[in-house]
Design a protein around this motif. Sequence first.
Motif, PDB file in Angstrom:
ATOM      1  N   VAL A 134       0.821  -1.218   0.000  1.00 23.41           N
ATOM      2  CA  VAL A 134       0.000   0.000   0.000  1.00 23.41           C
ATOM      3  C   VAL A 134       0.851   1.262   0.000  1.00 23.41           C
ATOM      4  O   VAL A 134       0.308   2.372   0.052  1.00 23.41           O
ATOM      5  CB  VAL A 134      -1.013   0.020   1.177  1.00 23.41           C
ATOM      6  CG1 VAL A 134      -1.989  -1.131   1.073  1.00 23.41           C
ATOM      7  CG2 VAL A 134      -0.336   0.065   2.519  1.00 23.41           C
ATOM      8  N   GLY A 135       2.164   1.104  -0.010  1.00 23.16           N
ATOM      9  CA  GLY A 135       3.051   2.258  -0.111  1.00 23.16           C
ATOM     10  C   GLY A 135       3.258   3.016   1.181  1.00 23.16           C
ATOM     11  O   GLY A 135       3.550   4.211   1.160  1.00 23.16           O
ATOM     12  N   LYS A 136       3.123   2.334   2.299  1.00 27.42           N
ATOM     13  CA  LYS A 136       3.342   2.960   3.607  1.00 27.42           C
ATOM     14  C   LYS A 136       4.531   2.285   4.280  1.00 27.42           C
ATOM     15  O   LYS A 136       4.760   1.090   4.085  1.00 27.42           O
ATOM     16  CB  LYS A 136       2.131   2.768   4.517  1.00 27.42           C
ATOM     17  CG  LYS A 136       0.895   3.513   4.137  1.00 27.42           C
ATOM     18  CD  LYS A 136      -0.175   3.235   5.190  1.00 27.42           C
ATOM     19  CE  LYS A 136      -1.432   4.012   4.975  1.00 27.42           C
ATOM     20  NZ  LYS A 136      -2.432   3.693   6.019  1.00 27.42           N
ATOM     21  N   PRO A 137       5.242   3.045   5.111  1.00 31.07           N
ATOM     22  CA  PRO A 137       6.302   2.387   5.892  1.00 31.07           C
ATOM     23  C   PRO A 137       5.667   1.504   6.973  1.00 31.07           C
ATOM     24  O   PRO A 137       4.669   1.883   7.587  1.00 31.07           O
ATOM     25  CB  PRO A 137       7.076   3.550   6.511  1.00 31.07           C
ATOM     26  CG  PRO A 137       6.119   4.695   6.507  1.00 31.07           C
ATOM     27  CD  PRO A 137       5.172   4.482   5.359  1.00 31.07           C
ATOM     28  N   HIS A 138       6.244   0.332   7.167  1.00 25.82           N
ATOM     29  CA  HIS A 138       5.717  -0.546   8.214  1.00 25.82           C
ATOM     30  C   HIS A 138       6.125  -0.021   9.589  1.00 25.82           C
ATOM     31  O   HIS A 138       7.109   0.708   9.704  1.00 25.82           O
ATOM     32  CB  HIS A 138       6.187  -1.993   8.012  1.00 25.82           C
ATOM     33  CG  HIS A 138       7.654  -2.180   8.124  1.00 25.82           C
ATOM     34  ND1 HIS A 138       8.508  -2.039   7.053  1.00 25.82           N
ATOM     35  CD2 HIS A 138       8.439  -2.497   9.174  1.00 25.82           C
ATOM     36  CE1 HIS A 138       9.747  -2.259   7.441  1.00 25.82           C
ATOM     37  NE2 HIS A 138       9.736  -2.538   8.734  1.00 25.82           N
ATOM     38  N   PRO A 139       5.365  -0.356  10.621  1.00 27.13           N
ATOM     39  CA  PRO A 139       5.714   0.108  11.964  1.00 27.13           C
ATOM     40  C   PRO A 139       7.095  -0.404  12.374  1.00 27.13           C
ATOM     41  O   PRO A 139       7.453  -1.554  12.103  1.00 27.13           O
ATOM     42  CB  PRO A 139       4.634  -0.515  12.858  1.00 27.13           C
ATOM     43  CG  PRO A 139       3.544  -0.953  11.942  1.00 27.13           C
ATOM     44  CD  PRO A 139       4.165  -1.199  10.611  1.00 27.13           C
ATOM     45  N   SER A 140       7.860   0.433  13.017  1.00 24.70           N
ATOM     46  CA  SER A 140       9.235   0.053  13.387  1.00 24.70           C
ATOM     47  C   SER A 140       9.256  -1.087  14.399  1.00 24.70           C
ATOM     48  O   SER A 140      10.206  -1.872  14.425  1.00 24.70           O
ATOM     49  CB  SER A 140       9.987   1.258  13.934  1.00 24.70           C
ATOM     50  OG  SER A 140       9.335   1.758  15.084  1.00 24.70           O
ATOM     51  N   TRP A 141       8.227  -1.221  15.224  1.00 17.01           N
ATOM     52  CA  TRP A 141       8.220  -2.278  16.235  1.00 17.01           C
ATOM     53  C   TRP A 141       8.168  -3.675  15.617  1.00 17.01           C
ATOM     54  O   TRP A 141       8.452  -4.663  16.291  1.00 17.01           O
ATOM     55  CB  TRP A 141       7.084  -2.093  17.240  1.00 17.01           C
ATOM     56  CG  TRP A 141       5.721  -1.934  16.650  1.00 17.01           C
ATOM     57  CD1 TRP A 141       5.047  -0.765  16.483  1.00 17.01           C
ATOM     58  CD2 TRP A 141       4.871  -2.962  16.145  1.00 17.01           C
ATOM     59  NE1 TRP A 141       3.818  -1.003  15.906  1.00 17.01           N
ATOM     60  CE2 TRP A 141       3.687  -2.348  15.688  1.00 17.01           C
ATOM     61  CE3 TRP A 141       4.990  -4.346  16.024  1.00 17.01           C
ATOM     62  CZ2 TRP A 141       2.639  -3.067  15.121  1.00 17.01           C
ATOM     63  CZ3 TRP A 141       3.941  -5.056  15.464  1.00 17.01           C
ATOM     64  CH2 TRP A 141       2.783  -4.420  15.022  1.00 17.01           C
TER      65      TRP A 141
END
Length: 179
Positions: free
Chosen positions: A157-164
Amino acid sequence: DALFAREQARGRSTSAQRLDAQIAQAQADNSEHANKIGARYRAELSQTTWDQGAYVRWTVMSAWMVFEQCCADAVEDPDVTFGIRKRLPTAIAHRTQQNANLNWADPPWQAVDDLREERNRYVHRALVDADLFAPVDAAERAVVVVRSGVVEVYRMVGKPHPSWVECDVVPPRLGGSMA
């Protein structure tokens, strides 16, 4: 929760290996005391393997909940998790310009779908012994599969995944995550 439960399953697996060795040692010594201590170790082993299975199931169920919540966040639709096999590919295609295609037969989606089936078996069906005494590998696999699925759904979807999502360590005695 998934990381904490996996850590507990790992600990029970290590304890089971230790108990197996102690049982073998007790059997090698043929005294009356050795038979009693061997019986005690076998009882402890039964409890340990039962606990391990419970922690493995907890890991799988918690990991799946993480996946569902991340999917809902990524596609900005809290209802995408109801009938996820049909709704997630459609939601991803609608969220992207290039109509990204999620095919449940392709990696990593086949593994994610297998995990969904495993979770459904744990939650909605009568469990067989293999499920009750699940090996720690199932917990390890659940965390890896969900991590790769979460990263992939956000990528699509073109979003950065959560860092956690990258966190893989549970601090001792505290539970939770270092993220």
